[in-house]
Design a protein around this motif. Sequence first.
Motif, PDB file in Angstrom:
ATOM      1  N   MET A   1       0.835  -1.202   0.000  1.00 34.61           N
ATOM      2  CA  MET A   1       0.000   0.000   0.000  1.00 34.61           C
ATOM      3  C   MET A   1       0.870   1.252   0.000  1.00 34.61           C
ATOM      4  SD  MET A   1      -2.587   1.495   2.910  1.00 34.61           S
ATOM      5  CE  MET A   1      -3.624   0.047   3.054  1.00 34.61           C
ATOM      6  N   ILE A   2       0.507   2.211  -0.808  1.00 30.61           N
ATOM      7  CA  ILE A   2       1.198   3.496  -0.842  1.00 30.61           C
ATOM      8  C   ILE A   2       0.371   4.522  -0.064  1.00 30.61           C
ATOM      9  CG2 ILE A   2       1.994   5.381  -2.323  1.00 30.61           C
ATOM     10  CD1 ILE A   2       2.407   3.272  -4.528  1.00 30.61           C
ATOM     11  N   ILE A   3       1.013   5.232   0.843  1.00 27.37           N
ATOM     12  CA  ILE A   3       0.331   6.281   1.601  1.00 27.37           C
ATOM     13  C   ILE A   3       0.554   7.616   0.881  1.00 27.37           C
ATOM     14  CG2 ILE A   3       0.136   7.477   3.813  1.00 27.37           C
ATOM     15  CD1 ILE A   3      -0.694   4.536   3.944  1.00 27.37           C
ATOM     16  N   ASN A   4      -0.507   8.143   0.318  1.00 31.27           N
ATOM     17  CA  ASN A   4      -0.417   9.416  -0.393  1.00 31.27           C
ATOM     18  C   ASN A   4      -0.735  10.609   0.498  1.00 31.27           C
ATOM     19  OD1 ASN A   4       0.190   8.309  -3.022  1.00 31.27           O
ATOM     20  ND2 ASN A   4      -1.918   7.559  -3.066  1.00 31.27           N
ATOM     21  N   SER A   5      -1.568  10.385   1.505  1.00 26.25           N
ATOM     22  CA  SER A   5      -1.943  11.487   2.397  1.00 26.25           C
ATOM     23  C   SER A   5      -2.323  10.944   3.767  1.00 26.25           C
ATOM     24  CB  SER A   5      -3.118  12.279   1.821  1.00 26.25           C
ATOM     25  OG  SER A   5      -4.285  11.468   1.738  1.00 26.25           O
ATOM     26  N   ALA A   6      -2.068  11.739   4.773  1.00 25.61           N
ATOM     27  CA  ALA A   6      -2.452  11.401   6.144  1.00 25.61           C
ATOM     28  C   ALA A   6      -2.601  12.713   6.903  1.00 25.61           C
ATOM     29  CB  ALA A   6      -1.398  10.516   6.813  1.00 25.61           C
ATOM     30  N   ARG A   7      -3.760  12.909   7.501  1.00 27.23           N
ATOM     31  CA  ARG A   7      -3.979  14.178   8.204  1.00 27.23           C
ATOM     32  C   ARG A   7      -4.792  13.966   9.474  1.00 27.23           C
ATOM     33  NH1 ARG A   7      -9.178  16.147   6.895  1.00 27.23           N
ATOM     34  NH2 ARG A   7     -10.158  15.060   5.137  1.00 27.23           N
ATOM     35  N   PHE A   8      -4.479  14.789  10.453  1.00 17.03           N
ATOM     36  CA  PHE A   8      -5.217  14.774  11.715  1.00 17.03           C
ATOM     37  C   PHE A   8      -6.624  15.309  11.480  1.00 17.03           C
ATOM     38  CE2 PHE A   8      -6.641  17.391  15.325  1.00 17.03           C
ATOM     39  CZ  PHE A   8      -6.801  16.394  16.279  1.00 17.03           C
ATOM     40  N   VAL A   9      -7.616  14.648  12.092  1.00 18.92           N
ATOM     41  CA  VAL A   9      -9.006  15.074  11.914  1.00 18.92           C
ATOM     42  C   VAL A   9      -9.608  15.601  13.211  1.00 18.92           C
ATOM     43  CG1 VAL A   9     -11.346  14.331  11.298  1.00 18.92           C
ATOM     44  CG2 VAL A   9      -9.384  13.517   9.976  1.00 18.92           C
ATOM     45  N   ILE A  10      -9.533  14.800  14.289  1.00 14.98           N
ATOM     46  CA  ILE A  10     -10.199  15.213  15.526  1.00 14.98           C
ATOM     47  C   ILE A  10      -9.626  14.480  16.729  1.00 14.98           C
ATOM     48  CG2 ILE A  10     -12.026  13.464  15.370  1.00 14.98           C
ATOM     49  CD1 ILE A  10     -14.010  15.595  16.423  1.00 14.98           C
ATOM     50  N   SER A  11      -9.647  15.139  17.890  1.00 12.90           N
ATOM     51  CA  SER A  11      -9.324  14.521  19.174  1.00 12.90           C
ATOM     52  C   SER A  11     -10.533  14.684  20.081  1.00 12.90           C
ATOM     53  CB  SER A  11      -8.140  15.213  19.857  1.00 12.90           C
ATOM     54  OG  SER A  11      -6.929  14.949  19.196  1.00 12.90           O
ATOM     55  N   ASN A  12     -10.876  13.648  20.822  1.00 10.11           N
ATOM     56  CA  ASN A  12     -11.940  13.795  21.802  1.00 10.11           C
ATOM     57  C   ASN A  12     -11.854  12.672  22.824  1.00 10.11           C
ATOM     58  OD1 ASN A  12     -13.994  11.544  21.114  1.00 10.11           O
ATOM     59  ND2 ASN A  12     -13.534  12.480  19.128  1.00 10.11           N
ATOM     60  N   SER A  13     -12.642  12.785  23.884  1.00  8.69           N
ATOM     61  CA  SER A  13     -12.650  11.775  24.941  1.00  8.69           C
ATOM     62  C   SER A  13     -13.967  11.007  24.967  1.00  8.69           C
ATOM     63  CB  SER A  13     -12.418  12.447  26.300  1.00  8.69           C
ATOM     64  OG  SER A  13     -13.436  13.407  26.543  1.00  8.69           O
ATOM     65  N   ASP A  14     -14.827  11.242  23.984  1.00  7.39           N
ATOM     66  CA  ASP A  14     -16.158  10.645  23.946  1.00  7.39           C
ATOM     67  C   ASP A  14     -16.350   9.919  22.617  1.00  7.39           C
ATOM     68  OD1 ASP A  14     -18.853  10.008  23.911  1.00  7.39           O
ATOM     69  OD2 ASP A  14     -19.506  11.938  24.697  1.00  7.39           O
ATOM     70  N   VAL A  15     -16.534   8.601  22.673  1.00  7.71           N
ATOM     71  CA  VAL A  15     -16.677   7.821  21.447  1.00  7.71           C
ATOM     72  C   VAL A  15     -17.843   8.307  20.590  1.00  7.71           C
ATOM     73  CG1 VAL A  15     -18.143   6.052  22.521  1.00  7.71           C
ATOM     74  CG2 VAL A  15     -16.729   5.456  20.539  1.00  7.71           C
TER      75      VAL A  15
END
Length: 203
Positions: A1-15
């Motif tokens: 698999m080639i990784i073309n992009s990876a970005r942070f989306v969200i942090s939280n403590s509630d599923v």
Amino acid sequence: MIINSARFVISNSDVRKCPDELRHEYAFIGRSNVGKSSLINMLTGRKNLAMTSSTPGKTMLINHFLVNDQWYIVDLPGYGYARRGKEGRAKIQKIIEAYILNRQQMTNLFVLIDSRHAPQKIDLEFMEWLGENSVPFSIVFTKADKLGKEACKRNIASYCGCLLETWEELPPVFVTSSEKGEGRDNLLDYIEQLNQLPLEESE
């Protein structure tokens, strides 16, 4: 698999506040300082995607990273950090359990183990809990470069032997080194296989 992009989306403590979309999620978990953030950065080829131990507050949260605009890597809080205190550990445990047991998008949980160490009670009990709850997981041995090749093989064989004393069979096992990039292709190939599985809407 080639990784073309990876970005942070969200942090939280509630599923319940995790991304509301049907995409495969691969969660990574382990004891504090097992090399979780470094492994995520190595897999994605992004040096500073996941925060390392220089910002310990981040490990209190569920962190979602969108890869190739198709699937998520999820960085879960580390468990067993003694200095956090009983109340802090209980809070972390609640966050972890809520995600693992209730997140239908979680296709696989990667449990990280430091390859240099003998089996630790906290890890063995955690994996036993996963088995009891039918959670799909794999074992990822980290920091393989910190040992000689033969010593690493012996440690991992001994660890797996310990597990087989009580388990009928082992889950998938991976050996990695974030420093050397070892195990990257194997892990990404496995994720690519799992990405082919259908995800179903919950009722």
